[in-house]
Write an enzyme that holds these catalytic residues in place. Sequence first.
Site, PDB file in Angstrom:
ATOM      1  N   LYS A  22       0.847  -1.207   0.000  1.00  0.00           N
ATOM      2  CA  LYS A  22       0.000   0.000   0.000  1.00  0.00           C
ATOM      3  C   LYS A  22       0.880   1.255   0.000  1.00  0.00           C
ATOM      4  CE  LYS A  22      -1.554   1.569   4.132  1.00  0.00           C
ATOM      5  NZ  LYS A  22      -1.136   2.966   4.350  1.00  0.00           N
ATOM      6  N   ASN A  23       1.928   1.237   0.826  1.00  0.00           N
ATOM      7  CA  ASN A  23       2.751   2.435   0.965  1.00  0.00           C
ATOM      8  C   ASN A  23       3.656   2.683  -0.240  1.00  0.00           C
ATOM      9  OD1 ASN A  23       1.534   2.902   3.369  1.00  0.00           O
ATOM     10  ND2 ASN A  23       3.323   2.472   4.655  1.00  0.00           N
ATOM     11  N   CYS A 118      -3.670  13.042  13.171  1.00  0.00           N
ATOM     12  CA  CYS A 118      -4.411  11.793  13.155  1.00  0.00           C
ATOM     13  C   CYS A 118      -4.137  11.086  14.471  1.00  0.00           C
ATOM     14  CB  CYS A 118      -4.040  10.931  11.963  1.00  0.00           C
ATOM     15  SG  CYS A 118      -2.478  10.142  12.103  1.00  0.00           S
ATOM     16  N   ARG A 123       1.508  14.725  13.128  1.00  0.00           N
ATOM     17  CA  ARG A 123       1.893  14.493  11.738  1.00  0.00           C
ATOM     18  C   ARG A 123       1.869  15.753  10.858  1.00  0.00           C
ATOM     19  NH1 ARG A 123      -0.211   8.636   9.903  1.00  0.00           N
ATOM     20  NH2 ARG A 123       1.634   8.776   8.613  1.00  0.00           N
ATOM     21  N   ASP A 307       5.638   0.665  11.873  1.00  0.00           N
ATOM     22  CA  ASP A 307       4.415  -0.014  11.411  1.00  0.00           C
ATOM     23  C   ASP A 307       4.338  -1.476  11.857  1.00  0.00           C
ATOM     24  OD1 ASP A 307       3.551   2.289  10.267  1.00  0.00           O
ATOM     25  OD2 ASP A 307       3.876   1.703   8.191  1.00  0.00           O
ATOM     26  N   ARG A 399      -8.329  -0.211   5.550  1.00  0.00           N
ATOM     27  CA  ARG A 399      -7.503   0.790   4.865  1.00  0.00           C
ATOM     28  C   ARG A 399      -6.211   0.174   4.354  1.00  0.00           C
ATOM     29  NH1 ARG A 399      -5.598   4.989   8.442  1.00  0.00           N
ATOM     30  NH2 ARG A 399      -4.323   5.271   6.596  1.00  0.00           N
TER      31      ARG A 399
END
Length: 418
Positions: A22-23, A118, A123, A307, A399
Amino acid sequence: MQKLIIKGCKELTGKISISGSKNATLPILAATILAEHVKLKNIPLVKDIFTMLDLLKFIGLKTSLKKNKNLIEILNKKKDVNTLAPYKLVKTMRAGVLVLGPLLTKYGKAKISLPGGCAIGTRPVDLHLFALKKLGAKIKIKNGYIIAEAKKGLKGCTIRFPSISVGATENAILAAFKASGKTILYNSAIEPEIKDLILFLNKIGGNIKITGRKITILESKKTNKKVFHSIVFDRIELGTYIIAGALIGKKIVFKKINPSVIKNEIKILRKMGVQIKIKKTEITVLKSKNIKKINVITKPYPGFPTDLQAQLLVLMTRAKGKSKIKENIFENRFMHVPELKRMGANIQIEDQVAVITGPSKLTGAEVMATDLRASVSLVLAGLIAENRTIINRIYHLDRGYEFLENKLKNCNANIRRI
Ligand code: UD1
């Protein structure tokens, strides 16, 4: 509202195929603004990717997604596009800010909603703006929007980042792609996802080199007509399922991946006593007993990723003695801890350090997901907990994890969505 229900303590065995990252996909999708016609394979079908596609469509690109093939075709032949990224599309997915660099360098202007904070921290985007200003952009903040202009185009320069940021490095590379002359970035992030972005940009006509934390970008003067790129595998998803295997696997096999990308994580897991076998493009996790305590600090790549912090923390509840994990990247990334404590984990937070005393037996509870990685740590906890775990607010999981229940179900997990 959907929930996940897990009946824990079922040993996992089987094969898990790892999706595209995804990233890596998000910045590459932003980079298609700089291209004419691309086909991208191995796209993970997760919510953040759909949001980014909505943003590209809003800007004026033509996108066509073939879900059954994880393939997307994108056309951008217009001279004029909508250089705006509205709040409604950036607020749920911070990576929307990555269209700033490409829009500015190609069309000379961009108006992008500020993403705001968030759950895991404030951030900010100051490092993104710092890099773009160095490249000659005029930037002001008005009504919650970044308004950027470079009427005569951006100019190559040297940028030394005061601290390492994945997103700021990506935005700077994207903006420098069409900046005149040469740009050199120092103290860049060098995550595998950034390397994949560079690979893609070089295919569409870029001339970008990476040496250590230095990235050199020469102005791209031509755009290749038709480009094909397959997205790199998701190392965080792989790490998550390796930890699932370490927690309660008999034998789980991962194929078509490159183990060297996560060699540091493998080293840490092996130190903890996790049984991992490695072949050239394959990893097998075997039943691991006697998990050992360890101290870990999250760091930019190639360090241990933030992560995977929440997932490793669950494994630490299995280790005898006191393990510590220091969260060095985000200021508020221990929101899974209160929920894990409700399941029986013994964890104390001291500033940015979680101290986990184990081993503790986890028991199922009704818990609430708070962000993407925190959510998956609750799934891992549910897999080893006695009785039933109910996880609420699983839209966070959607997500970033493609076919999570199916992948786990295929390995015998008792997990379902209601
Ligand atoms: C990316 C990843 C995210 C991962 C993170 C760190 C994507 C889509 N997301 O997020 O999954 O957790 O890298 O590996 O790829 N910072 C500033 N100013 C800025 C930018 C960042 O102070 O302008 C700070 C952040 O608050 C944070 C640190 O720098 O403390 C690292 O953030 P960054 O690497 O930028 O994360 P993202 O790119 O947002």
